[in-house]
Design a protein around this motif. Sequence first.
Motif, short mmCIF file in Angstrom:
data_model
loop_
_atom_site.label_atom_id
_atom_site.label_comp_id
_atom_site.label_asym_id
_atom_site.label_seq_id
_atom_site.Cartn_x
_atom_site.Cartn_y
_atom_site.Cartn_z
N THR A 265 -52.08 12.55 -42.90
CA THR A 265 -53.09 11.68 -43.52
C THR A 265 -54.50 12.15 -43.19
OG1 THR A 265 -51.57 9.80 -43.40
CG2 THR A 265 -53.92 9.30 -43.67
N LEU B 132 -55.93 15.01 -45.60
CA LEU B 132 -56.01 14.90 -47.05
C LEU B 132 -57.41 15.17 -47.61
CD1 LEU B 132 -53.65 11.87 -47.76
CD2 LEU B 132 -53.18 14.32 -48.02
N GLU B 133 -58.44 15.00 -46.81
CA GLU B 133 -59.80 15.34 -47.25
C GLU B 133 -60.25 16.69 -46.69
OE1 GLU B 133 -62.99 12.31 -48.42
OE2 GLU B 133 -62.07 11.41 -46.66
N PHE C 206 -58.44 7.40 -46.47
CA PHE C 206 -56.99 7.50 -46.33
C PHE C 206 -56.62 6.98 -44.94
CE2 PHE C 206 -58.55 11.09 -48.86
CZ PHE C 206 -57.87 10.89 -50.05
N ASP C 207 -55.56 6.18 -44.86
CA ASP C 207 -55.16 5.67 -43.57
C ASP C 207 -53.65 5.53 -43.51
OD1 ASP C 207 -55.54 4.79 -40.96
OD2 ASP C 207 -57.16 3.43 -41.52
N ASN C 208 -53.17 5.44 -42.30
CA ASN C 208 -51.74 5.42 -42.04
C ASN C 208 -51.44 4.26 -41.09
OD1 ASN C 208 -49.12 6.71 -42.24
ND2 ASN C 208 -49.40 7.34 -40.11
N PHE D 216 -48.93 3.59 -46.08
CA PHE D 216 -50.00 4.57 -46.23
C PHE D 216 -50.99 3.98 -47.22
CE2 PHE D 216 -51.68 7.79 -49.13
CZ PHE D 216 -52.32 8.66 -48.27
N SER D 217 -52.29 4.15 -46.97
CA SER D 217 -53.28 3.51 -47.85
C SER D 217 -54.31 4.51 -48.34
CB SER D 217 -54.00 2.37 -47.12
OG SER D 217 -54.96 2.87 -46.22
N VAL D 218 -54.78 4.24 -49.56
CA VAL D 218 -55.88 4.99 -50.17
C VAL D 218 -56.90 3.96 -50.65
CG1 VAL D 218 -56.59 6.60 -51.96
CG2 VAL D 218 -54.28 6.75 -50.99
N LEU E 71 -54.37 13.99 -53.16
CA LEU E 71 -53.08 13.34 -52.99
C LEU E 71 -51.91 14.24 -53.36
CD1 LEU E 71 -53.87 9.80 -54.49
CD2 LEU E 71 -53.69 10.42 -52.07
N LEU F 72 -45.89 9.99 -49.43
CA LEU F 72 -46.56 9.77 -50.71
C LEU F 72 -45.53 9.81 -51.84
CD1 LEU F 72 -48.97 10.61 -48.82
CD2 LEU F 72 -50.10 11.40 -50.90
#
Length: 436
Positions: free
Chosen positions: A70, A73-74, A98-100, A105-107, A127, A200
């Motif tokens: 996570t 991702l950036e 982005f978080d875990n 998992f969150s966007v 993603l 994902l």
Amino acid sequence: MIRFVFAALLSVAAATAQAEVDIQEVTSPGGINAWLVEDHEIPFLALEIRIEGGASLDLAGKRGAANLMTGLLEEGSGEMDARAFQTAREGLAASFGFDNYDDSFSVSARVLTENRDEALALLRAALIDPTFDDDAVERVRAQVLSIIASDEKNPNRIAGAAFDAAAFGDHPYGSSLNGTAESVAALTRDDLITAHRNVLTRDRVYVGAVGDITAQELGVVLDDLLGDLPQSDAPLPEDVPFGLAGGVTVVPFETPQSVAYFGHQGLKRDDEDFFAAYILNTILGGGSFESRLMTEVREKRGLTYGVYTYLVPKDHAEMVIGSVASGNDRIGEAIAVIRDEWARIASDGVTADELSAAKTYLTGAYPLRFDGNAPIADILVGMQMTGLPPDYVINRNDYVNAVTLDEINRVAGELLRPDDLHFVVVGQPAGVENTN
């Protein structure tokens, strides 16, 4: 200049409190579901995406893989390295987060209408096609290892980790989603690719969207953004019982102030008694300075700056937990007062005045949560994940007000079990001993 315009638009959105929202249920042409609140007054869209699973999908021996993935991702996608990706995002005045978590998992995405297509294409690249190049992996790995090392010196983190390990053992809930220094150091690029594929996934997606977009436009966006994610093939973990009996665990640590985590088995979010339990927790120790525990432990005796309790209905386990910190010479008294108050409210219940005050507080505070596009999008996705209907936002305060004194006192007697309370104390607590 465009960054300052974006910030101004966010401020305007946050200044508009909304007590009720008009929720549309949207299904994309490709079959992806979402909830949408249209708001065309501001040229801005907030997207909140949650994917069920999160850190609980770490494979055996690979703890921390989902978290490290996570964090990358950036750090580059496709032909872009980390710097190129950040430069492109900033140039579009877009915000991605982005978080875990244990179970998801969150966007979080915030984009201007004029740049929406380009910004979401960039998000899609992050993603779908992260690079996980070696330099980025080692840089983010070092950051995670630094966090792990810091947590090992933090009494609050030590207490939480010891409590979770004792309560849940080998289940993913029993260890930090950050992993250990050993497990994170051993993670390979292939492990990150596996974690990406497992975490994902398209069939576990929940979406909340608020802002300048129509239902038809959102459907196209969803398919473009998420349509190429794979279907899940990694199973979710099994439910796990709370594994601690009543007692005390002392973890020696050199500090002038001891930290205690405490709790026992709780109840599920969809339990018919949840609203009564939610109000009960507000009265007991749910964050207000008027709570029973705050009054007894802080105001009357000056044993702490704060004591708090929480209902924690995870996807695979449920708890009622709390935390308190006090001087080493006074933590024993704080624990005794908490136990006594836990027992008193379980046996005697709450008063009509306490119930009325809690209802006033909870119903008055609820509309304040709707203070902008992003918070509303977050509420929408949370409602979906907990199985709440769209009209919940309209009826929620009615559910709170419907709880009777007899009902909440019955729940107090059933939910609060003082003999089952287990305290994990980190510090050098005088007069407090292990009872295991």
